[in-house]
Design a protein around this motif. Structure first.
Motif, short mmCIF file in Angstrom:
data_model
loop_
_atom_site.label_atom_id
_atom_site.label_comp_id
_atom_site.label_asym_id
_atom_site.label_seq_id
_atom_site.Cartn_x
_atom_site.Cartn_y
_atom_site.Cartn_z
N ARG A 1 45.84 47.76 38.11
CA ARG A 1 44.50 47.53 38.67
C ARG A 1 44.27 46.03 38.76
NH1 ARG A 1 40.42 46.56 34.75
NH2 ARG A 1 40.95 47.15 32.60
N SER B 1 40.61 41.79 35.69
CA SER B 1 39.17 41.67 35.51
C SER B 1 38.87 41.08 34.14
CB SER B 1 38.49 43.05 35.63
OG SER B 1 38.98 43.94 34.65
N SER C 1 36.25 41.02 30.88
CA SER C 1 35.34 41.97 30.24
C SER C 1 34.41 41.22 29.28
CB SER C 1 36.12 43.03 29.47
OG SER C 1 36.94 43.78 30.32
N HIS D 1 28.13 45.04 36.21
CA HIS D 1 29.48 45.60 36.32
C HIS D 1 29.99 45.48 37.76
CE1 HIS D 1 32.75 48.05 34.78
NE2 HIS D 1 32.66 48.85 35.82
N GLU D 2 31.22 45.04 37.91
CA GLU D 2 31.92 44.88 39.18
C GLU D 2 31.40 43.70 40.02
OE1 GLU D 2 32.08 48.67 41.13
OE2 GLU D 2 33.68 49.37 39.80
N ASN D 3 30.63 42.80 39.40
CA ASN D 3 30.40 41.51 40.03
C ASN D 3 31.72 40.74 40.11
OD1 ASN D 3 27.13 40.67 38.57
ND2 ASN D 3 27.66 41.92 40.33
N ASP E 1 37.25 39.61 38.97
CA ASP E 1 36.34 40.75 38.88
C ASP E 1 35.76 40.82 37.47
OD1 ASP E 1 37.06 41.33 41.46
OD2 ASP E 1 38.41 42.97 40.93
N TRP F 1 33.83 43.16 34.42
CA TRP F 1 33.49 44.48 33.89
C TRP F 1 32.56 44.32 32.68
CZ3 TRP F 1 37.43 49.02 34.00
CH2 TRP F 1 37.97 49.14 35.29
#
Length: 623
Positions: A547, A550, A552, A565-567, A581, A583
């Motif tokens: 994936r 990202s 976190s 989330h997902e900005n 990305d 999360w």
């Protein structure tokens, strides 16, 4: 299946050393399957191990010796490297040449590099990019005493497992399976780690900062062990136990979880402490060993299981020079003291956290010699490049994280595959007397020739002489059987140092830690199952499972920064900005930001670790 050359092998995509069967067809590996091992992986391997072999058959694998990018014969490349190394030594002395080995190399290659450095007076070898990581691995290896070390299969029969600073699914997936087997039989699992941990079974997650891991581990064990049992373990153990923090240190939000797990730990009889080495503080591996010993003293059959960074980190800790680290070598290159650098199956451009610094330093070298089977940034920058064999073509010995010495025999002769040279899947109608690409040799053979001249002995003789040298020069390894004489499940070796201080932690110092700079988050670099491990990153099937990288962050920290989330966010690091990305997670520690060492993420912009970023250095780019 009857069309395959099948041979026993080992998976080298993590430190567990799972047993595999490799199948070759027309000079390339086409399949890797689980091979039964009573002591290690049982009947299974993970997906990363099953599909992580493609680095050996990749169309872009470098197979031709090069001098400054020009294709040459093997003899010319070796002669050129030897002459240039001699010239550098003549002008600057032996210290002007340094060697960097690899944690993924066989024991034979690691040993040859160490032998050459001793014989020639070269600097090194170093095997670890991070001096702190080298220290943690060395501590783990030196504290893994025979009575405490447990195997994967031993862990399956435990009734309690405490995981400290490790993420099983992402760092060593088969460990997660072993823990699941323990949990299915009634075992209780607790994970003390700041990251958002997922496991395919019920477990207790204590998401605390890196500086709190030691305290929470100690509070758990102290709460589970009766004081009267410790009285018989000696004065040091008793003082260690008395100084350990009480359960009252636990944050209010975690008190219920900790209390419940402590009650379960009190009635357990077979407790295993699993300790990671990648993200933890330098004191954590030794503390994990102390607590495993303490549990053993309390009649709980304490066991200890370390996770190490790569397939042969254990061997690297035996053979690394105590006098020089990679940073010392890098500083020597920057100062002009190191003019020649040998990289044996190591690509520092993949691992080192400050890519800009490394790029600038390498440009100052008079000679960069690279030996590898991977297409890498180091290969592209090499003055002299020698393509070497993989584990499937050369075989070799590896020591897994529990200290189990294991052997993989040669699977096939090597050479460029039929599909690549013929454009199809059938052998040519006209045969030659040699194997196309068959001049590729094991790295230790090329190192021997490069340092000592033309080969005077065959591969088997070289390997035997290396094993004799190891027995004579490396304490702890002793007499090692030849590759084809080693038992199916290998043999345990030990570097346990009984002279090291045990139960010596300074509790007051531990309690004073955890002060993160105000308005800052600590950056934690971590591994993922797919996308961060070097060898499996060459696998087309596994790339489909990756994936996007990202970052976190805990939900409360995200709310403070008004991030969702997902900005997509931008993080200001030492050497530039990183866009990634984003999360939002609830099951992780506040005060940290998690970044994967992903091949598609420009994370190598850090001057030093640990690294803290201020809140005003993180901003939203887009929703």
């Amino acid at each position: 299946r009857w069309d395959y050359q099948r041979s026993p092998s080992l998976c080298i995509n993590c430190s567990l050393g799972c047993h595999t069967t490799a199948s070759a067809r027309y000079r390339e590996i086409v399949r890797q399957e689980a091979r039964y091992s009573e002591a290690v992986n049982g009947y299974f391997i993970c997906d990363r191990g099953r599909h992580g072999f493609h680095y050996g058959r990749n169309d872009t694998r470098p197979r031709q010796p090069l001098i400054d990018g020009r294709e040459v014969s093997t003899e010319e490349a070796i002669r050129n490297a030897r002459e240039k190394l001699a010239a550098i030594v003549n002008s600057g002395g032996p210290d002007s040449v340094a060697c960097l080995g690899s944690e993924r190399s066989s024991l034979e290659t690691q040993a040859m590099l160490r032998q050459l450095c001793q014989k020639k007076g070269w600097q090194g070898p170093s095997y670890f990019m991070d001096k702190s990581l080298a220290g943690r691995v060395k501590t783990a290896v030196s504290r893994l005493e025979p009575g405490l070390a447990v195997s994967l299969r031993d862990l399956e029969s435990s009734d309690a497992v405490i995981v400290v600073g490790a993420d099983p699914i992402n760092e060593a997936p088969m460990l997660a399976l072993a823990m699941r087997q323990a949990q299915r039989q009634g075992g209780k699992i607790a994970v003390i780690d700041p990251r958002p941990i997922f496991l395919p079974f019920d477990f207790t997650h204590l998401p605390v900062s890196l500086d709190e891991i030691n305290l929470y581990l100690s509070a758990l064990v102290k709460g589970a062990v009766a004081p009267e049992l410790i009285a018989t373990a000696g004065r040091d153990a008793a003082e260690f136990y008395q100084g350990a923090p009480p359960l009252e240190i636990v944050a209010g939000s975690l008190q219920e979880k900790v209390s419940a797990f402590t009650q379960e730990l009190r009635v357990s009889q077979r407790v295993v402490v699993v300790c990671g080495t990648q993200i933890v503080r330098e004191t954590t591996p030794a503390l994990a060993a102390d607590h495993a010993k303490l549990l053993g003293a309390a009649k709980k059959q304490g066991g200890l299981f370390y996770l190490l960074p790569q397939a042969n980190s254990f061997g690297a800790s035996f053979l690394a020079s105590d006098e020089v680290s990679f940073l010392d070598i890098l500083e020597g290159v920057e100062d002009g003291k190191v003019k020649g650098l040998i990289l044996a199956e190591n690509d520092p451009f993949y691992y080192f956290h400050d890519r800009q610094r490394l790029d600038l330093a390498i440009e100052k070298l008079d000679l960069l010699v690279v030996l590898d089977y991977l297409e890498s940034a180091a290969v592209k920058k090499a003055n002299v490049f020698l393509p070497v064999s993989t584990i499937y073509e050369a075989g070799g010995m590896f020591i897994n994280q529990e200290g189990r010495l294991q052997a993989a025999p040669k699977g096939y002769l090597g050479g460029i595959s039929i599909a690549q040279i013929g454009g199809g899947n059938h052998p040519p109608r006209v045969y030659g007397s040699d194997i196309p690409g068959g001049e590729v040799q094991a790295a230790y053979n090329f190192l021997n020739q490069m340092a000592n001249g033309d080969p005077t002995e065959d591969d088997d003789t070289t390997r035997k002489s290396l094993l004799r040298w190891i027995a004579d020069n490396i304490p702890g390894l002793g007499e090692i059987p030849h590759l084809d004489e080693l038992a199916a499940d290998g043999m345990r070796v030990s570097s346990f140092d009984a002279g090291l201080p045990h139960f010596s932690v300074n509790w007051q110092e531990e309690k004073n830690k955890g002060k993160v700079p105000e308005d800052s988050l600590e950056v934690i670099l971590t591994d993922w199952t797919f996308g961060t491990e070097e060898l499996s990153s060459f696998s087309p099937p596994l790339r489909k499972l990756e994936r996007s990288p990202s970052a976190s962050m805990h939900i409360n920290d995200a709310a403070r920064l008004r991030l969702a989330h997902e900005n997509i966010i931008k993080i200001k690091l030492d050497e530039g900005d990183v866009e990634v990305d984003f999360w939002v997670e609830e099951n992780m520690a506040p005060g940290v930001i998690i970044l994967p060492r992903h091949r598609l993420l420009e994370w190598q912009k850090l001057k030093s670790l640990p690294k803290f970023v201020r809140f005003d250095e993180i901003e939203k780019v887009s929703a």
